[in-house]
Design a protein around this motif. Structure first.
Motif, PDB file in Angstrom:
ATOM      1  N   PRO A   2       1.215  -1.283   0.004  1.00 59.76           N
ATOM      2  CA  PRO A   2       0.177  -0.223   0.279  1.00 59.76           C
ATOM      3  C   PRO A   2       0.624   0.911   0.030  1.00 59.76           C
ATOM      4  O   PRO A   2       0.395   2.721  -0.094  1.00 59.76           O
ATOM      5  CB  PRO A   2      -0.735  -0.026   1.242  1.00 59.76           C
ATOM      6  CG  PRO A   2       0.438  -1.246   2.135  1.00 59.76           C
ATOM      7  CD  PRO A   2       0.678  -2.291   0.598  1.00 59.76           C
TER       8      PRO A   2
ATOM      9  N   ALA B  34       2.519   1.350  -3.723  1.00 59.51           N
ATOM     10  CA  ALA B  34       1.476   1.689  -4.559  1.00 59.51           C
ATOM     11  C   ALA B  34       1.288   3.093  -6.059  1.00 59.51           C
ATOM     12  O   ALA B  34       1.189   3.213  -6.660  1.00 59.51           O
ATOM     13  CB  ALA B  34      -0.040   1.018  -4.156  1.00 59.51           C
ATOM     14  N   PRO B  35       1.350   4.222  -4.677  1.00 59.19           N
ATOM     15  CA  PRO B  35       0.697   5.185  -4.740  1.00 59.19           C
ATOM     16  C   PRO B  35       1.762   5.564  -6.034  1.00 59.19           C
ATOM     17  O   PRO B  35       1.829   6.373  -7.211  1.00 59.19           O
ATOM     18  CB  PRO B  35       0.915   6.019  -3.802  1.00 59.19           C
ATOM     19  CG  PRO B  35       0.014   5.412  -3.246  1.00 59.19           C
ATOM     20  CD  PRO B  35       0.963   4.036  -2.738  1.00 59.19           C
ATOM     21  N   ILE B  36       3.444   4.985  -5.939  1.00 59.56           N
ATOM     22  CA  ILE B  36       3.745   5.407  -6.418  1.00 59.56           C
ATOM     23  C   ILE B  36       4.295   4.582  -7.565  1.00 59.56           C
ATOM     24  O   ILE B  36       4.480   5.327  -8.752  1.00 59.56           O
ATOM     25  CB  ILE B  36       5.826   4.983  -5.827  1.00 59.56           C
ATOM     26  CG1 ILE B  36       5.697   5.848  -4.501  1.00 59.56           C
ATOM     27  CG2 ILE B  36       7.491   5.316  -6.665  1.00 59.56           C
ATOM     28  CD1 ILE B  36       7.139   5.852  -3.268  1.00 59.56           C
TER      29      ILE B  36
ATOM     30  N   MET C 264       1.234   3.776  -8.980  1.00 59.60           N
ATOM     31  CA  MET C 264       0.189   3.606 -10.173  1.00 59.60           C
ATOM     32  C   MET C 264       0.382   5.610 -10.941  1.00 59.60           C
ATOM     33  O   MET C 264      -0.026   5.893 -11.358  1.00 59.60           O
ATOM     34  CB  MET C 264      -0.644   3.934  -9.533  1.00 59.60           C
ATOM     35  CG  MET C 264      -0.849   2.559  -9.089  1.00 59.60           C
ATOM     36  SD  MET C 264      -2.434   2.446  -7.702  1.00 59.60           S
ATOM     37  CE  MET C 264      -2.560   1.340  -7.580  1.00 59.60           C
ATOM     38  N   GLU C 265       1.472   6.278 -10.469  1.00 63.37           N
ATOM     39  CA  GLU C 265       2.315   7.354 -11.658  1.00 63.37           C
ATOM     40  C   GLU C 265       2.589   7.128 -12.506  1.00 63.37           C
ATOM     41  O   GLU C 265       2.531   8.174 -12.978  1.00 63.37           O
ATOM     42  CB  GLU C 265       2.968   8.287 -10.102  1.00 63.37           C
ATOM     43  CG  GLU C 265       2.331   9.200  -9.014  1.00 63.37           C
ATOM     44  CD  GLU C 265       3.630   9.544  -8.118  1.00 63.37           C
ATOM     45  OE1 GLU C 265       5.094   9.528  -9.101  1.00 63.37           O
ATOM     46  OE2 GLU C 265       2.704  10.551  -7.501  1.00 63.37           O
TER      47      GLU C 265
ATOM     48  N   ALA D  10      -1.392  -3.497  -6.866  1.00 62.30           N
ATOM     49  CA  ALA D  10      -0.499  -2.465  -6.672  1.00 62.30           C
ATOM     50  C   ALA D  10       0.273  -1.479  -7.479  1.00 62.30           C
ATOM     51  O   ALA D  10       0.703  -0.168  -7.426  1.00 62.30           O
ATOM     52  CB  ALA D  10       0.692  -2.958  -5.803  1.00 62.30           C
ATOM     53  N   GLY D  11      -0.374  -2.415  -8.609  1.00 61.40           N
ATOM     54  CA  GLY D  11       0.307  -1.142 -10.100  1.00 61.40           C
ATOM     55  C   GLY D  11       0.737  -1.374 -10.963  1.00 61.40           C
ATOM     56  O   GLY D  11       0.936  -0.435 -12.253  1.00 61.40           O
TER      57      GLY D  11
ATOM     58  N   ASP E  86       9.297   6.375   3.442  1.00 66.22           N
ATOM     59  CA  ASP E  86       8.498   6.297   4.453  1.00 66.22           C
ATOM     60  C   ASP E  86       9.261   5.630   5.302  1.00 66.22           C
ATOM     61  O   ASP E  86       8.189   4.919   6.309  1.00 66.22           O
ATOM     62  CB  ASP E  86       7.134   5.544   4.227  1.00 66.22           C
ATOM     63  CG  ASP E  86       6.216   5.748   3.420  1.00 66.22           C
ATOM     64  OD1 ASP E  86       5.218   7.141   4.160  1.00 66.22           O
ATOM     65  OD2 ASP E  86       5.424   5.368   2.364  1.00 66.22           O
TER      66      ASP E  86
END
Length: 376
Positions: A62, A65-67, A69-70, A107-108, A330
């Motif tokens: 989690p 994933a944002p990285i 999905m960018e 996760a992308g 993080d």
């Protein structure tokens, strides 16, 4: 202001606006990570999190994933076959549940590489089942094929990413001495075969070519001469990006020049592990590389730049936790008992990248590292 002046002013703004739109760089952002492993400890924890009846990986990615999905397109090396159960295995002969691949997809990750030394661990039946499972969950995949005819049909693999057609190829040095049977096709590193498939990919309309290589020596933080020679060969064949995996530790990233074609080429020797249950310091994490490709004013798409980041795979802290990937941003969230492992991994990785990368900086700096290493 007269009406005629207003009209002329509006027309001028329209023309300037139209021209500036044309000058906007049209491009795509790619992302690559290394080896997605699945050892016995990971299987046991995923089964525990699944209540003993399924394998649950929802807490693994989690933060990453944002990285992922960018990016417009993200690539991962799936270094385990999806054996289908009912039991699964870790090292040395892997077999993993489909839910692991599903977690990577969620996760992308868009493209799964399957040509690696563990792809035949559970036999040809499992290797073929892996391909069917990846089709079923709706992700792209390259590197292994049901048979030679399947390979001839599926290679070249060309993806239109934001209007730029990029061809992807995947090869492995070997399969741990296990030979494919019954016609199963694995893309081994073979210069003549690679040369032909690069040409075939270009003929199929690929404007850029990315070759992913499973190569090198495990646990060694620098590339060897064989990797350099293969990279030189690929650069000479006109490819635009070379992305490596297999050593389970990071290795340098370099932008080299193809003087014949007057373009820069990205060479990444190894991205290390994405996630695993390995224990030595340098195997506890890995790197991702963000790659920008753009279409030049003359219409030609080129590799523009790249930057890396590092991350750490923390081990679970008991029931209700799982193996988890922590991007460097993080790092403060890494469990206290594993902070020292992270700091040691970070120190070693940064040292290699600071000393040996060429024009591939960290995402946190604009400084391009200059190489202090030989071998180029």
């Amino acid at each position: 202001m007269s009406l005629i002046h207003i009209l002329l002013f509006s027309l001028l703004n329209f023309i300037i606006g139209a021209d500036s739109t044309k000058l906007e760089p049209v491009g795509a952002d790619l992302l690559f990570v290394g080896d997605a492993m699945q050892h016995e400890g990971q299987l046991e924890q995923a089964r525990l999190e699944g209540g003993g009846t399924s394998y649950d990986y929802k807490d693994c990615f989690p933060l990453l994933a944002p990285i992922v999905m960018e990016a417009d397109y993200a690539v991962v090396n799936l270094e385990v076959p999806l054996g289908g159960g009912p039991t699964y295995r870790g090292y040395p002969c892997f077999s993993s549940p489909d839910s692991y691949a599903e977690a990577l997809r969620d996760a992308g990750f868009d493209l799964f590489l399957t040509a690696n030394n563990h792809c035949l661990d559970s036999g040809d039946k499992a290797a073929r089942r892996t391909l069917d499972a990846l089709d079923r969950i709706g992700v792209d995949h390259i590197g292994t094929y049901h048979n030679e005819a399947d390979r001839d049909t599926l290679v070249p693999f060309v993806k239109d990413i934001n209007g730029i057609k990029i061809g992807f190829l995947n090869y492995t040095y070997g399969t741990n001495g296990i030979q494919p049977r019954d016609g199963m096709e694995v893309a081994y590193i073979d210069k003549e075969k690679i040369r032909k498939e690069i040409a075939k990919t270009r003929k199929a309309g690929a404007e850029m070519i990315c070759v992913t290589m499973h190569w090198g020596i495990e646990y060694v933080l620098h590339e060897n001469q064989e990797q350099r020679n293969l990279a030189d060969f690929l650069v000479g064949e006109g490819v635009d990006m070379i992305i490596g995996s297999h050593p389970h530790v990071i290795q340098p990233m370099k932008v080299v020049r193809n003087e014949k074609e007057k373009k820069d080429v990205l060479v990444v020797y190894s991205l290390g592990n994405l996630i695993s249950n390995m224990k030595t310091t340098d195997t506890r994490g890995g790197a991702l590389v963000k790659v920008r490709v753009e279409r030049e004013p003359d219409g030609r798409p080129v590799f523009k730049n790249a930057a890396y980041d590092i991350f750490f795979a923390a081990k679970p802290q008991g029931r209700g936790t799982n193996y988890k990937v922590y991007p460097s941003a993080d790092a403060s969230k890494i469990p206290a008992g594993q902070q020292q492992h992270w700091k040691m991994f970070e120190r070693n990785a940064r040292k290699v990248f600071d000393e040996c990368n060429v024009n591939v900086p960290s995402v946190t700096t604009v400084r391009s590292a200059q190489s202090k290493c030989g071998g180029e």
